[in-house]
Scaffold this motif. Structure first.
Motif, mmCIF file in Angstrom:
data_model
loop_
_atom_site.group_PDB
_atom_site.id
_atom_site.type_symbol
_atom_site.label_atom_id
_atom_site.label_comp_id
_atom_site.label_asym_id
_atom_site.label_seq_id
_atom_site.Cartn_x
_atom_site.Cartn_y
_atom_site.Cartn_z
ATOM 1 N N UNK A 24 -7.841 -58.137 73.954
ATOM 2 C CA UNK A 24 -7.082 -57.288 73.031
ATOM 3 C C UNK A 24 -7.432 -57.624 71.582
ATOM 4 N N UNK A 25 -7.536 -58.905 71.283
ATOM 5 C CA UNK A 25 -7.891 -59.323 69.924
ATOM 6 C C UNK A 25 -9.283 -58.813 69.566
ATOM 7 N N UNK A 26 -10.236 -58.960 70.489
ATOM 8 C CA UNK A 26 -11.595 -58.502 70.201
ATOM 9 C C UNK A 26 -11.635 -56.991 69.999
ATOM 10 N N UNK A 27 -10.876 -56.264 70.813
ATOM 11 C CA UNK A 27 -10.822 -54.807 70.645
ATOM 12 C C UNK A 27 -10.275 -54.438 69.270
ATOM 13 N N UNK A 28 -9.283 -55.180 68.795
ATOM 14 C CA UNK A 28 -8.698 -54.912 67.484
ATOM 15 C C UNK A 28 -9.670 -55.249 66.358
ATOM 16 N N UNK A 48 -11.925 -61.921 58.874
ATOM 17 C CA UNK A 48 -11.191 -61.021 59.759
ATOM 18 C C UNK A 48 -10.481 -61.811 60.860
ATOM 19 N N UNK A 49 -11.170 -62.785 61.437
ATOM 20 C CA UNK A 49 -10.551 -63.614 62.473
ATOM 21 C C UNK A 49 -9.371 -64.393 61.910
ATOM 22 N N UNK A 50 -9.547 -64.940 60.714
ATOM 23 C CA UNK A 50 -8.491 -65.715 60.074
ATOM 24 C C UNK A 50 -7.278 -64.838 59.764
ATOM 25 N N UNK A 51 -7.506 -63.632 59.259
ATOM 26 C CA UNK A 51 -6.396 -62.727 58.943
ATOM 27 C C UNK A 51 -5.630 -62.351 60.210
ATOM 28 N N UNK A 61 -5.142 -76.209 66.399
ATOM 29 C CA UNK A 61 -6.039 -76.237 67.558
ATOM 30 C C UNK A 61 -6.116 -74.873 68.256
ATOM 31 N N UNK A 62 -5.020 -74.148 68.246
ATOM 32 C CA UNK A 62 -5.020 -72.807 68.847
ATOM 33 C C UNK A 62 -5.989 -71.893 68.101
ATOM 34 N N UNK A 63 -6.058 -72.024 66.765
ATOM 35 C CA UNK A 63 -7.014 -71.223 66.006
ATOM 36 C C UNK A 63 -8.446 -71.637 66.344
ATOM 37 N N UNK A 69 -13.510 -68.637 71.328
ATOM 38 C CA UNK A 69 -13.522 -67.551 72.315
ATOM 39 C C UNK A 69 -13.943 -66.227 71.695
ATOM 40 N N UNK A 70 -13.434 -65.925 70.509
ATOM 41 C CA UNK A 70 -13.798 -64.663 69.870
ATOM 42 C C UNK A 70 -15.279 -64.638 69.511
ATOM 43 N N UNK A 71 -15.799 -65.762 69.053
ATOM 44 C CA UNK A 71 -17.224 -65.841 68.735
ATOM 45 C C UNK A 71 -18.066 -65.663 69.999
ATOM 46 N N UNK A 72 -17.626 -66.255 71.109
ATOM 47 C CA UNK A 72 -18.365 -66.119 72.369
ATOM 48 C C UNK A 72 -18.386 -64.664 72.842
ATOM 49 N N UNK A 73 -17.241 -64.015 72.816
ATOM 50 C CA UNK A 73 -17.170 -62.611 73.235
ATOM 51 C C UNK A 73 -18.055 -61.755 72.331
ATOM 52 N N UNK A 74 -17.933 -61.966 71.028
ATOM 53 C CA UNK A 74 -18.685 -61.145 70.081
ATOM 54 C C UNK A 74 -20.186 -61.400 70.176
ATOM 55 N N UNK A 75 -20.584 -62.632 70.409
ATOM 56 C CA UNK A 75 -22.002 -62.954 70.570
ATOM 57 C C UNK A 75 -22.582 -62.221 71.776
ATOM 58 N N UNK A 76 -21.826 -62.184 72.873
ATOM 59 C CA UNK A 76 -22.284 -61.442 74.060
ATOM 60 C C UNK A 76 -22.387 -59.952 73.754
#
Length: 87
Positions: A24-28, A48-51, A61-63, A69-76
């Protein structure tokens, strides 16, 4: 892409309930990136990720996990679109 053309997902790549948050985060955020003059896509910016993380209270640590995870999804994604439309 039609479903019949999608590759078969390996057994170890099954979806887990916690994955949904990151999808959901990646879609947004997926459109919140720089597009080059010739149409090439750049990674989602750290700003954008920080915002997004600030809005949803993702800190510490959650960030760090969120960023990984967001970088991994986006890299793929970028690898996939790179194969589809080689420059």
């Amino acid at each position: 892409m039609k479903r019949e053309y999608l590759p078969v997902r390996p057994r170890e790549a099954r979806e887990e309930p916690w994955h949904e948050f990151y999808w959901h985060a990646w879609q947004a955020l997926r459109s919140d990136r720089h597009y080059g003059a010739m149409g090439g896509q750049m990674p989602i910016s750290f700003i954008a990720l920080d915002a997004y993380a600030r809005r949803y209270g993702i800190e510490g640590e959650a960030f760090d996990r969120f960023h990984v995870f967001m970088t991994a999804i986006d890299t793929e994604w970028l690898a996939y679109v790179g194969k589809e439309d080689p420059a």
